[in-house]
Design a protein around this motif. Structure first.
Motif, PDB file in Angstrom:
ATOM      1  N   THR A 148      -2.654   8.892   4.649  1.00  0.00           N
ATOM      2  CA  THR A 148      -4.070   9.047   4.588  1.00  0.00           C
ATOM      3  C   THR A 148      -4.320   7.282   3.651  1.00  0.00           C
ATOM      4  N   ALA A 149      -3.775   6.482   2.587  1.00  0.00           N
ATOM      5  CA  ALA A 149      -3.396   5.741   2.177  1.00  0.00           C
ATOM      6  C   ALA A 149      -3.320   4.708   3.295  1.00  0.00           C
ATOM      7  N   VAL A 190       0.453  -1.238   0.233  1.00  0.00           N
ATOM      8  CA  VAL A 190       0.263   0.354  -0.087  1.00  0.00           C
ATOM      9  C   VAL A 190       0.824   1.007  -0.474  1.00  0.00           C
ATOM     10  N   SER A 191       1.734   1.195   1.130  1.00  0.00           N
ATOM     11  CA  SER A 191       2.949   2.338   1.000  1.00  0.00           C
ATOM     12  C   SER A 191       3.212   2.566  -0.951  1.00  0.00           C
ATOM     13  N   ALA A 197       0.610   4.300  -3.046  1.00  0.00           N
ATOM     14  CA  ALA A 197       0.298   5.565  -3.095  1.00  0.00           C
ATOM     15  C   ALA A 197       1.356   6.696  -3.799  1.00  0.00           C
ATOM     16  N   VAL A 223      -6.319   4.468   5.565  1.00  0.00           N
ATOM     17  CA  VAL A 223      -8.178   3.586   5.011  1.00  0.00           C
ATOM     18  C   VAL A 223      -7.372   1.957   5.193  1.00  0.00           C
ATOM     19  N   TYR A 224      -6.037   1.842   4.603  1.00  0.00           N
ATOM     20  CA  TYR A 224      -5.920   0.115   4.915  1.00  0.00           C
ATOM     21  C   TYR A 224      -6.126  -0.322   6.109  1.00  0.00           C
ATOM     22  N   ALA A 238       0.659  10.080  -0.622  1.00  0.00           N
ATOM     23  CA  ALA A 238      -1.671  10.255   0.205  1.00  0.00           C
ATOM     24  C   ALA A 238      -0.906   9.284   1.455  1.00  0.00           C
ATOM     25  N   LYS A 239       0.768   8.848   1.260  1.00  0.00           N
ATOM     26  CA  LYS A 239       0.787   6.950   2.001  1.00  0.00           C
ATOM     27  C   LYS A 239      -0.453   7.139   3.776  1.00  0.00           C
TER      28      LYS A 239
END
Length: 148
Positions: free
Chosen positions: A92-93, A81-82, A85, A96-97, A89-90
């Protein structure tokens, strides 16, 4: 039962060693193969538990495979995910994850309980095997994430 730790502790320790070996392979640019292999292992462990769970050796083997795959995925998913993104936005991502991870824990527990009540453990294993197959199809279709 009192003796569960005698099985669980060695299974967990072996799975951590497997995860460490997988992480060293991942550093040599084999991350997607390790990720896909962990999904396959997760599905395979459910098949082993569904069809061989009554035999102690099969169950212990299935648990080692399951926890090895789980540990690899638990470490890999936030990293993916990191990497996927954009830099701005890391946070926020990953937030959310994390939120979806906890929602998934709730939904999985609720669905597993409902399935177990209405279809028994075979229904739970069938469902998790189907989920692993769907995840595998999705993972194979993905392109590897690049560090940003």
């Amino acid at each position: 039962p009192d003796g569960v730790w005698k099985i669980y502790l060695p299974v967990l320790l072996v799975s951590v060693l497997v995860m460490g070996a997988a992480r060293s392979v991942e550093r040599r640019q084999r991350g997607q193969a390790i990720f896909i292999g962990a999904i396959v292992a997760l599905g395979a462990s459910n098949v082993l538990m569904a069809f061989g769970g009554g035999q102690a050796i099969a169950l212990i083997g299935a648990l080692i495979v399951f926890f090895s795959a789980f540990n690899i995925l638990e470490a890999s998913l936030p990293s993916l995910v990191s990497k996927a993104a954009p830099a701005e936005a890391k946070g926020t991502a990953l937030g959310v994850y994390s939120s979806l991870q906890f929602l998934g824990i709730f939904a999985g527990g609720a669905a597993g309980g409902w399935l177990n009540q209405h279809a028994g453990s075979g229904g739970v294993f069938a469902f998790t095997i189907v989920l692993a197959l769907l995840w595998l199809i999705g993972a194979v279709a993905l392109r590897p994430a690049r560090a940003s």
